[in-house]
Design an enzyme around this catalytic site. Structure first.
Site, mmCIF file in Angstrom:
data_model
loop_
_atom_site.group_PDB
_atom_site.id
_atom_site.type_symbol
_atom_site.label_atom_id
_atom_site.label_comp_id
_atom_site.label_asym_id
_atom_site.label_seq_id
_atom_site.Cartn_x
_atom_site.Cartn_y
_atom_site.Cartn_z
ATOM 1 C CG ASP A 201 -6.804 11.369 -5.379
ATOM 2 O OD1 ASP A 201 -7.813 11.128 -6.086
ATOM 3 O OD2 ASP A 201 -6.776 12.246 -4.532
ATOM 4 C CD GLU A 243 -9.018 11.917 -10.034
ATOM 5 O OE1 GLU A 243 -9.899 12.333 -9.895
ATOM 6 O OE2 GLU A 243 -8.002 12.186 -9.017
HETATM 7 C C1 NOJ Z 1 -10.206 12.319 -6.482
HETATM 8 C C2 NOJ Z 1 -10.887 10.950 -5.992
HETATM 9 O O1 NOJ Z 1 -11.448 10.265 -7.059
HETATM 10 C C3 NOJ Z 1 -12.270 11.565 -5.147
HETATM 11 O O2 NOJ Z 1 -12.869 10.698 -4.737
HETATM 12 C C4 NOJ Z 1 -11.303 12.202 -4.019
HETATM 13 O O3 NOJ Z 1 -12.604 13.208 -3.078
HETATM 14 C C5 NOJ Z 1 -10.541 13.449 -4.393
HETATM 15 N N1 NOJ Z 1 -9.680 13.086 -5.555
HETATM 16 C C6 NOJ Z 1 -9.764 14.016 -3.426
HETATM 17 O O4 NOJ Z 1 -8.849 12.870 -2.839
#
Ligand code: NOJ
Length: 554
Positions: A201, A243
């Protein structure tokens, strides 16, 4: 070239345990329920699952606020259930990736509580503090309109703490070597329990320097190499799928010039331009995005996707392009989010038009990389715009026409079930689509099977062939003396195109249609005449004489 990079030709499926299948009847999805659905997923052709966070959490951000990295939230089961689950996946040839959320913890994590309570505790320096509210505290919020600041005051700590996301998600001080060691320990723990890697993440924020004095955050890329080395020492096949919504000129920094950093990243650049292409019928900006993200080390791979659990972020498009996508797919302000995106699911965006859904999926699945499919999209699930923010697209999986979509026996499901309108579970569900050979579900199964049989896409090099119109996108992939051609008509009009093969050896080849019996031979001028219905698509294998002789003999 190493042949064993499983993620190069995988089909990844993303799901949240909480909303997938409830076995114990308490209204919340659980690992026991998910295990009952592994044969379904295997049947669909999925080769890897990505599980969204399932660790103990106050769940104020759908589990992205972790309160214990080494456990399973009791609502979903136990660590024992988790190991049964990874074992069940292994038996079916499916790998497991799990979300790794280490940019921040929940504010209810014992580390944060201890850090607030005792300034001398070792955990104090695991977070990022400031005695005064920093000047730039209100800039750099990730959720504009909902999140006010990136610094909040904690009364117990008597100091401000930094949070890139919501105020209940204090950022970890990832520059602290103890925090880095803990991140490795967390990875090692889950690897030992059977996972093959992590969807990491918020990677740019994880590796960024943080602090009240930081005006221009800079990435510490060495951290990625350390993660990657650790993973491969512990388990050769393990990967990070990051991500990282970064500009293409940073891609190689994230992958590492020789692939020594990240194995996979989601291709956000292509994702946004893909939606523009589908909205406008103009493939040119998409072609540019695909070319801009072409440079990558041989071992690295893109994760291609349509929708995920967050909003469709359109921040990279020009204002005009963004307006085109908003007008086509999310015209009401209520469908839009954070001043940059659309919060709907794919099917309602495309007005449930089967032709366009197939086009969008066929296009995404044939882009350079590995497809990542969101649960529910295989049956064209809808959204519930009455739910706040991104929750509208996180409703429970619709298994059947039984009460609560067959998801739970409880009358209090963890998230509302879509039960009215054209996307209600009475009409849109797995059971009904299983029985219908022409359903989207059965189409999806066939297209995933075919995608896996065309490893040229995952492994090979691509080039674009001129189709004579920006509305038709023609991509050729070549790998190990084999080549395929994927052609998509983005427009609502029928099209007639003439294609010449770029490669001389292929000039006289037949284009063997992989999805129907509609093959094409070059005309006298050497060109292939191809007719498309509105939103039509074709996958061809480019076949020379040898192949055709073999085929007619068999
Ligand atoms: C990215 C995640 O995909 C999202 O859903 C989340 O709110 C944020 N990171 C914080 O962890």
């Amino acid at each position: 070239m190493i042949n064993d990079l499983w993620y190069k030709n995988a089909a990844i499926y993303c799901l949240s345990v909480a909303t997938y299948m409830d076995a114990n009847g308490d209204g919340v999805g659980d690992f026991q329920g998910l295990m009952r659905r592994l044969d379904y997923l295997q049947g669909l052709g999925i080769t890897a699952l990505w599980l969204m966070p399932f660790q103990p959490s106050p769940c104020k951000d759908d589990g992205y606020d972790v309160a214990d990295y080494y456990g399973v939230d009791p609502r979903y089961g136990t660590l024992g259930d988790f190991v049964e689950f990874t074992r069940g996946c292994e038996q079916r040839g499916m790998r497991v990736l799990i979300d790794l959320v280490v940019n921040h913890t929940s504010n209810e994590h014992p580390w944060f509580k201890e850090a607030c309570r005792d300034p001398k505790s070792k955990y104090r320096d695991w977070y990022v503090w400031s005695a005064k509210k920093p000047k730039n505290a209100d800039s750099g919020v990730v959720f504009p309109g909902v999140q006010k600041s990136t610094w909040s005051y904690d009364k117990t700590a008597k100091a401000y703490y930094f949070h890139r996301f919501y105020d209940f998600q204090p950022d970890l001080n990832t520059a602290n070597p103890d925090v880095q060691a803990e991140i490795l320990k967390i990875m090692g723990f889950w690897l030992q329990l059977g996972v093959s890697g992590f969807r990491m993440d918020a990677v740019p924020f994880v590796i960024s320097n943080k602090g009240a004095e930081v005006t221009k955050p800079a990435e510490q890329y060495d951290m990625l190499r350390a993660f990657s080395e650790f993973l491969t020492w512990r388990k050769g096949e393990a990967i990070i799928l990051a991500e990282a919504n970064v500009l293409p000129d940073k891609d190689l920094k994230y992958f590492g010039d020789s692939g020594e950093r990240l194995q996979m990243m989601f291709n956000f650049e292509v994702n946004q331009h893909l939606f523009f292409a589908v909205a406008s019928g103009d493939s040119r900006p998409l072609v540019k995005a695909i070319n801009d993200t072409k440079p990558r080390p041989a071992t690295a791979q893109w994760g291609q996707f349509l929708r995920n659990h967050d909003e469709l972020d359109l921040g990279r498009l020009s204002k005009k392009q963004r307006e085109t996508v908003f007008a086509a797919f999310g015209p009401d302000p209520d469908m839009q989010l954070y001043q940059r995106g659309i919060r709907r699911r794919l099917a309602p965006m495309l007005k449930g038009d089967r032709r366009r859904l197939e086009l969008a999926y066929s296009l995404m699945i044939t882009l350079p990389g590995t497809p990542v499919i969101r649960y529910g999209d295989e049956i064209a699930m809808g959204d519930d715009l009455r739910l706040p923010e991104r929750n509208c697209a996180r409703t429970v999986m619709q298994w059947s026409a039984e009460p609560n979509a067959g998801f739970t026996k409880s009358d209090k499901p963890v998230m509302p079930v879509i039960s009215d309108g054209p996307y209600g579970f009475q009409h849109v569900n797995v059971a009904a689509q299983r029985r219908d050979p022409n359903s989207l579900l059965n189409w999806m199964e066939r297209i995933i099977r075919m995608r896996k049989e065309v490893p040229e896409i995952g492994w090979g090099d691509f080039s674009f062939l001129p189709s004579g119109t920006p509305q038709v996108l023609a991509m050729r992939y070549a790998w190990r003396n084999n080549s395929v051609l994927c052609v998509h008509n983005l427009s609502s009009e029928p099209q007639e195109i003439y294609l010449s093969m770029a490669d001389e050896d292929e000039a006289n080849c037949t284009l063997v249609n992989l999805l129907s019996e509609d093959h094409t031979h070059p005309e006298k001028n050497g060109k292939h005449r191809i007719l498309f219905e509105p939103y039509g698509y074709r996958w061809f294998r480019i076949c020379g004489l040898d192949y055709l002789l073999k085929r007619s003999a068999s």
